[in-house]
Scaffold this motif. Structure first.
Motif, PDB file in Angstrom:
ATOM      1  N   ILE A   4     -13.726   5.232 -36.019  1.00  0.00           N
ATOM      2  CA  ILE A   4     -14.532   4.086 -36.316  1.00  0.00           C
ATOM      3  C   ILE A   4     -13.749   3.008 -37.143  1.00  0.00           C
ATOM      4  CG2 ILE A   4     -16.244   3.364 -37.823  1.00  0.00           C
ATOM      5  CD1 ILE A   4     -17.880   5.981 -37.798  1.00  0.00           C
ATOM      6  N   THR A   5     -12.941   3.501 -38.054  1.00  0.00           N
ATOM      7  CA  THR A   5     -12.105   2.292 -38.585  1.00  0.00           C
ATOM      8  C   THR A   5     -11.095   1.854 -37.658  1.00  0.00           C
ATOM      9  OG1 THR A   5     -12.055   3.556 -40.854  1.00  0.00           O
ATOM     10  CG2 THR A   5     -10.275   1.912 -40.563  1.00  0.00           C
ATOM     11  N   ASN A   6     -10.352   2.553 -36.908  1.00  0.00           N
ATOM     12  CA  ASN A   6      -9.597   2.088 -35.857  1.00  0.00           C
ATOM     13  C   ASN A   6     -10.249   0.982 -34.850  1.00  0.00           C
ATOM     14  OD1 ASN A   6      -7.070   3.320 -36.662  1.00  0.00           O
ATOM     15  ND2 ASN A   6      -7.090   4.701 -35.055  1.00  0.00           N
ATOM     16  N   ALA A   7     -11.507   1.465 -34.392  1.00  0.00           N
ATOM     17  CA  ALA A   7     -12.256   0.622 -33.470  1.00  0.00           C
ATOM     18  C   ALA A   7     -12.696  -0.951 -34.279  1.00  0.00           C
ATOM     19  CB  ALA A   7     -13.453   1.314 -33.136  1.00  0.00           C
ATOM     20  N   VAL A   8     -12.791  -0.801 -35.408  1.00  0.00           N
ATOM     21  CA  VAL A   8     -13.174  -1.943 -36.144  1.00  0.00           C
ATOM     22  C   VAL A   8     -12.005  -2.909 -36.548  1.00  0.00           C
ATOM     23  CG1 VAL A   8     -13.960  -3.015 -38.453  1.00  0.00           C
ATOM     24  CG2 VAL A   8     -15.142  -1.228 -37.283  1.00  0.00           C
ATOM     25  N   ARG A   9     -10.911  -2.253 -36.683  1.00  0.00           N
ATOM     26  CA  ARG A   9      -9.616  -2.949 -37.034  1.00  0.00           C
ATOM     27  C   ARG A   9      -8.907  -3.285 -35.930  1.00  0.00           C
ATOM     28  NH1 ARG A   9      -6.844   0.661 -41.903  1.00  0.00           N
ATOM     29  NH2 ARG A   9      -8.458   0.057 -43.695  1.00  0.00           N
ATOM     30  N   ARG A  18       3.803  11.634 -31.362  1.00  0.00           N
ATOM     31  CA  ARG A  18       2.703  12.438 -32.010  1.00  0.00           C
ATOM     32  C   ARG A  18       3.350  12.897 -33.466  1.00  0.00           C
ATOM     33  NH1 ARG A  18      -1.257  14.170 -28.190  1.00  0.00           N
ATOM     34  NH2 ARG A  18      -0.447  14.031 -26.132  1.00  0.00           N
ATOM     35  N   SER A  19       4.683  12.155 -33.772  1.00  0.00           N
ATOM     36  CA  SER A  19       5.012  12.639 -35.024  1.00  0.00           C
ATOM     37  C   SER A  19       4.263  11.977 -36.218  1.00  0.00           C
ATOM     38  CB  SER A  19       6.495  11.996 -35.162  1.00  0.00           C
ATOM     39  OG  SER A  19       6.361  10.559 -35.135  1.00  0.00           O
ATOM     40  N   ARG A  20       4.422  12.697 -37.371  1.00  0.00           N
ATOM     41  CA  ARG A  20       3.544  12.326 -38.577  1.00  0.00           C
ATOM     42  C   ARG A  20       4.185  10.987 -39.241  1.00  0.00           C
ATOM     43  NH1 ARG A  20       1.558  15.741 -43.677  1.00  0.00           N
ATOM     44  NH2 ARG A  20       1.442  14.284 -44.993  1.00  0.00           N
ATOM     45  N   PRO A  21       3.129   9.987 -39.421  1.00  0.00           N
ATOM     46  CA  PRO A  21       3.785   8.792 -39.967  1.00  0.00           C
ATOM     47  C   PRO A  21       4.495   8.954 -41.305  1.00  0.00           C
ATOM     48  CG  PRO A  21       1.536   8.326 -39.206  1.00  0.00           C
ATOM     49  CD  PRO A  21       1.740  10.015 -39.206  1.00  0.00           C
ATOM     50  N   ALA A  22       5.321   8.167 -41.719  1.00  0.00           N
ATOM     51  CA  ALA A  22       6.102   8.232 -42.786  1.00  0.00           C
ATOM     52  C   ALA A  22       5.003   8.044 -43.923  1.00  0.00           C
ATOM     53  CB  ALA A  22       7.349   7.177 -42.963  1.00  0.00           C
ATOM     54  N   PRO A  23       5.256   8.803 -45.131  1.00  0.00           N
ATOM     55  CA  PRO A  23       4.575   8.631 -45.993  1.00  0.00           C
ATOM     56  C   PRO A  23       4.099   7.445 -46.854  1.00  0.00           C
ATOM     57  CG  PRO A  23       5.988  10.729 -46.579  1.00  0.00           C
ATOM     58  CD  PRO A  23       6.299   9.735 -45.495  1.00  0.00           C
ATOM     59  N   GLY A  25      -0.959   3.230 -39.101  1.00  0.00           N
ATOM     60  CA  GLY A  25      -0.617   4.166 -38.000  1.00  0.00           C
ATOM     61  C   GLY A  25      -1.000   5.601 -38.441  1.00  0.00           C
ATOM     62  N   TRP A  26      -2.025   5.883 -39.209  1.00  0.00           N
ATOM     63  CA  TRP A  26      -2.362   7.219 -39.552  1.00  0.00           C
ATOM     64  C   TRP A  26      -3.701   7.679 -38.822  1.00  0.00           C
ATOM     65  CZ3 TRP A  26       0.011  10.727 -42.662  1.00  0.00           C
ATOM     66  CH2 TRP A  26       0.893  10.295 -43.495  1.00  0.00           C
ATOM     67  N   GLY A  27      -4.515   6.737 -38.418  1.00  0.00           N
ATOM     68  CA  GLY A  27      -5.709   7.110 -37.814  1.00  0.00           C
ATOM     69  C   GLY A  27      -5.785   8.117 -36.635  1.00  0.00           C
ATOM     70  N   ALA A  29      -6.743  11.831 -36.607  1.00  0.00           N
ATOM     71  CA  ALA A  29      -7.728  12.484 -35.717  1.00  0.00           C
ATOM     72  C   ALA A  29      -7.328  13.540 -34.877  1.00  0.00           C
ATOM     73  CB  ALA A  29      -8.223  11.317 -34.661  1.00  0.00           C
ATOM     74  N   ARG A  30      -6.214  13.568 -34.424  1.00  0.00           N
ATOM     75  CA  ARG A  30      -5.680  14.482 -33.451  1.00  0.00           C
ATOM     76  C   ARG A  30      -5.456  15.748 -34.406  1.00  0.00           C
ATOM     77  NH1 ARG A  30      -1.494  11.969 -31.843  1.00  0.00           N
ATOM     78  NH2 ARG A  30      -2.353  11.479 -29.937  1.00  0.00           N
ATOM     79  N   GLU A  31      -4.839  15.645 -35.523  1.00  0.00           N
ATOM     80  CA  GLU A  31      -4.653  16.936 -36.358  1.00  0.00           C
ATOM     81  C   GLU A  31      -5.889  17.513 -36.868  1.00  0.00           C
ATOM     82  OE1 GLU A  31      -1.579  18.226 -37.437  1.00  0.00           O
ATOM     83  OE2 GLU A  31      -1.032  16.855 -35.710  1.00  0.00           O
ATOM     84  N   LEU A  32      -6.939  16.807 -37.195  1.00  0.00           N
ATOM     85  CA  LEU A  32      -7.945  17.202 -37.880  1.00  0.00           C
ATOM     86  C   LEU A  32      -9.362  17.806 -36.967  1.00  0.00           C
ATOM     87  CD1 LEU A  32      -8.396  14.778 -40.630  1.00  0.00           C
ATOM     88  CD2 LEU A  32      -7.615  17.134 -40.720  1.00  0.00           C
TER      89      LEU A  32
END
Length: 167
Positions: free
Chosen positions: A62-67, A103-108, A113-115, A119-122
């Protein structure tokens, strides 16, 4: 049509499914919609960490769609054949293949870039259709079958963790 509500996505919900939510949204409706998803997902059989993970994944979409997708979108949630499916569509300019393939985890310390990664991981599955006319992301979570509900008996195998496709 600049101020029109977003069109419903072209994807058809399978006839043997139960449609739980079908709503247009914008930033002002995001919190209310997340609460509706939580209630419906819980009623469908998700609980505990599985429920929290699924709702967080939907919230990220949802957040990605809005942003990134034009400020508004369309969400559909349905139950089908042992799983809960959520689809979020927007009318943005699409997602680059480079971003989709990463598919790599974003840097902390990365602010964005986390959305999609979350979503894929969860979720158990994630499918993305994207192009110049917008993006549709569909995620799912397996629901516990009736035979695994209730106390575990020694003569029944335990259900293990659900494998995640799309990682």
């Amino acid at each position: 049509m600049t101020n029109a509500s977003p069109r419903a996505p072209r994807t058809v919900v399978p006839i043997e499914s139960t449609l739980l939510i079908a709503e247009a949204f914008d930033q002002a409706r995001a919190t209310e919609l997340r609460h509706s998803v939580t209630s419906c997902a819980h009623a469908a059989g998700l609980a505990g960490q599985r429920l929290d993970d699924f709702v967080l994944a939907v919230n990220e979409l949802i957040t990605n769609a809005v942003r990134h997708g034009g400020g508004q979108g369309w969400l559909r949630l349905w139950r089908q054949a042992g799983e809960l499916v959520c689809e979020v569509a927007d009318h943005g300019s699409g997602i680059s293949s480079r971003q989709l393939d990463d598919r790599s985890r974003p840097a902390p310390d990365t602010a964005g870039g986390w959305g999609l990664w979350l979503a894929r991981e969860l979720s158990d599955t994630m499918e993305v259709e994207t192009g110049e006319a917008g993006t549709t992301v569909r995620i799912s979570a397996a629901l516990a079958s009736a035979e695994h509900v209730g106390p575990h008996r020694a003569d029944q195998p335990r259900s293990g963790p659900v494998s995640r496709r799309g990682r």
